[in-house]
Design a protein around this motif. Structure first.
Motif, short mmCIF file in Angstrom:
data_model
loop_
_atom_site.label_atom_id
_atom_site.label_comp_id
_atom_site.label_asym_id
_atom_site.label_seq_id
_atom_site.Cartn_x
_atom_site.Cartn_y
_atom_site.Cartn_z
N LYS A 164 9.59 1.56 3.26
CA LYS A 164 8.54 2.56 3.45
C LYS A 164 7.33 1.98 4.18
O LYS A 164 6.64 2.68 4.89
CB LYS A 164 8.10 3.11 2.09
N VAL A 165 7.05 0.71 3.97
CA VAL A 165 5.89 0.09 4.61
C VAL A 165 6.35 -1.06 5.51
O VAL A 165 7.46 -1.56 5.37
CB VAL A 165 4.88 -0.45 3.58
N ASP A 166 5.46 -1.47 6.41
CA ASP A 166 5.82 -2.55 7.34
C ASP A 166 5.02 -3.81 7.08
O ASP A 166 4.85 -4.64 7.96
CB ASP A 166 5.63 -2.08 8.79
N GLY A 167 4.49 -3.93 5.88
CA GLY A 167 3.72 -5.12 5.52
C GLY A 167 2.92 -4.86 4.26
O GLY A 167 3.17 -3.86 3.56
N SER A 170 -4.19 -3.19 2.16
CA SER A 170 -5.28 -3.33 1.19
C SER A 170 -5.25 -2.21 0.14
O SER A 170 -5.79 -2.34 -0.94
CB SER A 170 -6.63 -3.32 1.92
N ALA A 171 -4.61 -1.10 0.50
CA ALA A 171 -4.45 0.02 -0.44
C ALA A 171 -3.18 0.75 -0.01
O ALA A 171 -2.59 0.42 1.02
CB ALA A 171 -5.65 0.96 -0.35
N ASP A 172 -2.76 1.73 -0.78
CA ASP A 172 -1.55 2.47 -0.43
C ASP A 172 -1.78 3.25 0.88
O ASP A 172 -2.58 4.18 0.92
CB ASP A 172 -1.22 3.44 -1.58
N PRO A 173 -1.11 2.87 1.97
CA PRO A 173 -1.38 3.52 3.26
C PRO A 173 -1.00 5.00 3.28
O PRO A 173 -1.47 5.74 4.14
CB PRO A 173 -0.51 2.71 4.24
N PHE A 174 -0.20 5.45 2.33
CA PHE A 174 0.16 6.87 2.29
C PHE A 174 -0.90 7.72 1.59
O PHE A 174 -0.95 8.92 1.71
CB PHE A 174 1.51 7.06 1.58
N LYS A 175 -1.76 7.00 0.82
CA LYS A 175 -2.78 7.74 0.07
C LYS A 175 -4.19 7.49 0.60
O LYS A 175 -5.08 8.31 0.40
CB LYS A 175 -2.74 7.32 -1.41
N LYS A 181 -3.69 -3.26 7.13
CA LYS A 181 -2.54 -4.16 6.97
C LYS A 181 -3.01 -5.61 7.12
O LYS A 181 -3.77 -5.92 8.03
CB LYS A 181 -1.50 -3.82 8.04
N PHE A 182 -2.53 -6.46 6.24
CA PHE A 182 -2.85 -7.89 6.34
C PHE A 182 -1.82 -8.57 7.23
O PHE A 182 -0.63 -8.29 7.15
CB PHE A 182 -2.78 -8.55 4.96
N GLU A 183 -2.31 -9.50 8.06
CA GLU A 183 -1.37 -10.33 8.81
C GLU A 183 -0.91 -11.50 7.97
O GLU A 183 0.25 -11.88 7.97
CB GLU A 183 -2.04 -10.85 10.09
N THR A 184 -1.88 -12.10 7.26
CA THR A 184 -1.56 -13.22 6.39
C THR A 184 -2.31 -13.07 5.07
O THR A 184 -3.35 -12.41 5.02
CB THR A 184 -1.98 -14.57 7.02
N LEU A 185 -1.76 -13.68 4.04
CA LEU A 185 -2.38 -13.67 2.72
C LEU A 185 -1.97 -14.94 2.00
O LEU A 185 -0.95 -15.54 2.36
CB LEU A 185 -1.82 -12.49 1.90
N THR A 186 -2.72 -15.32 0.98
CA THR A 186 -2.23 -16.39 0.11
C THR A 186 -1.73 -15.74 -1.19
O THR A 186 -2.12 -14.61 -1.52
CB THR A 186 -3.35 -17.39 -0.25
N TYR A 187 -0.92 -16.48 -1.91
CA TYR A 187 -0.41 -15.94 -3.18
C TYR A 187 -1.55 -15.69 -4.16
O TYR A 187 -1.51 -14.75 -4.94
CB TYR A 187 0.63 -16.90 -3.78
N ASN A 194 -4.28 -8.05 -6.99
CA ASN A 194 -3.24 -7.18 -7.57
C ASN A 194 -2.60 -6.32 -6.49
O ASN A 194 -2.49 -5.10 -6.62
CB ASN A 194 -3.88 -6.31 -8.66
N LEU A 195 -2.15 -6.95 -5.41
CA LEU A 195 -1.70 -6.22 -4.22
C LEU A 195 -0.28 -5.63 -4.34
O LEU A 195 0.15 -4.90 -3.47
CB LEU A 195 -1.80 -7.12 -2.98
N GLY A 196 0.40 -5.97 -5.39
CA GLY A 196 1.69 -5.31 -5.61
C GLY A 196 2.76 -5.66 -4.59
O GLY A 196 3.65 -4.88 -4.31
N VAL A 197 2.67 -6.84 -4.01
CA VAL A 197 3.70 -7.30 -3.07
C VAL A 197 4.98 -7.55 -3.84
O VAL A 197 6.07 -7.14 -3.46
CB VAL A 197 3.26 -8.62 -2.41
N MET A 198 4.82 -8.29 -4.91
CA MET A 198 5.92 -8.57 -5.83
C MET A 198 5.27 -8.76 -7.20
O MET A 198 4.05 -8.85 -7.28
CB MET A 198 6.73 -9.80 -5.37
#
Ligand code: UDP
Length: 243
Positions: A164-167, A170-175, A181-187, A194-198
């Motif tokens: 559904k998303v391509d990356g 910062s927030a739900d892009p559908f809402k 969209k972030f290009e890079t992030l640290t864990y 609480n970005l909900g990546v995994m």
């Protein structure tokens, strides 16, 4: 020949991405598209291990909300991942990609049991290995399975395929129209914001073992290859700052 930037990868395919637009079950077109994309990468001599989710069929938390004991519901979820894994194996073998399924819960009539050294041997021989039945433990997820198996087989990266998303946003892009969209992030950023990546167990395991993650869209044909060839699509999550 184009030169891949990784030698050994773990591809995490969520149950949802196997269901295509249906949101439930297995979509034949989607599964063959994923198989084709995996084949492209195998042809580059990249060793590919896949962890299949099960959320398109059953999620433990949803089952426990209906009153089923959580551990039992989670075991049901792990069985769902086996169904997805067999479907993906079939799609891969139909296009002549040799594939082995290994399960974390023994079911020898269906698949090999998970044996780390054997999995590595299969990979070295150019076979795709699908890790099914999660970690074999309730209260975990297939994201955690991907992190665990990546550490065990010394994969250089986890590719997290999204439908559904391509990356990571910062927030739900559908809402939220302001979502970026972030290009890079640290864990640590993923965990703190609480970005909900995994889930946090999976993020911590990746962080502690210094395994980078690429979150990208699998709905565009050829995207797995793009990531493997080092094209900057999606979001890269790493232990330390990228710059
Ligand atoms: N599961 C589990 N232990 C594991 C992996 C998975 O109990 O190590 C169960 C859990 O109930 C989960 C379900 O299997 O909800 C399906 O996995 P997941 O939700 O990770 O699949 P995805 O979201 O990737 O489709």
């Amino acid at each position: 020949m184009q030169k891949p930037v990784y030698k050994r990868i773990v591809l995490k395919v969520s149950g949802e991405s196997l269901s295509g637009n249906n949101g439930y079950g297995i979509d034949a077109a989607m599964i063959s598209s994923i198989a084709e994309q995996v084949k492209e990468v195998v042809e580059l001599n990249v060793e590919v291990a896949i962890v299949c989710g099960g959320g398109n069929i059953w999620r433990g938390i949803a089952g426990s909300a209906k009153g089923i004991d959580r551990a039992t519901a989670d075991y049901m979820g792990m069985l769902a991942t086996v169904m997805n894994s067999l479907a993906l194996q079939d799609a891969l073998e139909q296009i002549d990609v040799p594939t082995r399924v290994q399960t974390s819960i023994a079911m020898q009539q269906i698949a090999e049991p998970y044996i780390r050294r054997r999995a590595i041997r299969h990979l070295e021989k150019g076979r795709v290995v699908i890790f099914a039945a999660g970690t074999g433990n309730p209260f975990f997820s297939t994201d955690t399975t991907a992190a665990l198996r990546a550490a065990e087989i010394e994969a250089e990266v986890i590719l997290m395929a999204k439908n559904k998303v391509d990356g990571v946003y910062s927030a739900d892009p559908f809402k939220d129209a302001t979502a970026e969209k972030f290009e890079t992030l640290t864990y640590l950023e993923v965990l703190n914001r609480n970005l909900g990546v995994m889930d946090s167990t999976a993020s911590s395991l990746c962080m502690d073992n210094d395994i980078p993650l690429v979150v990208f869209s699998i709905t565009e044909q050829g995207n797995i290859k793009r990531v493997v060839l080092g094209e900057k699509i999606g979001t890269i999550v790493m232990k330390g700052s990228v710059n």
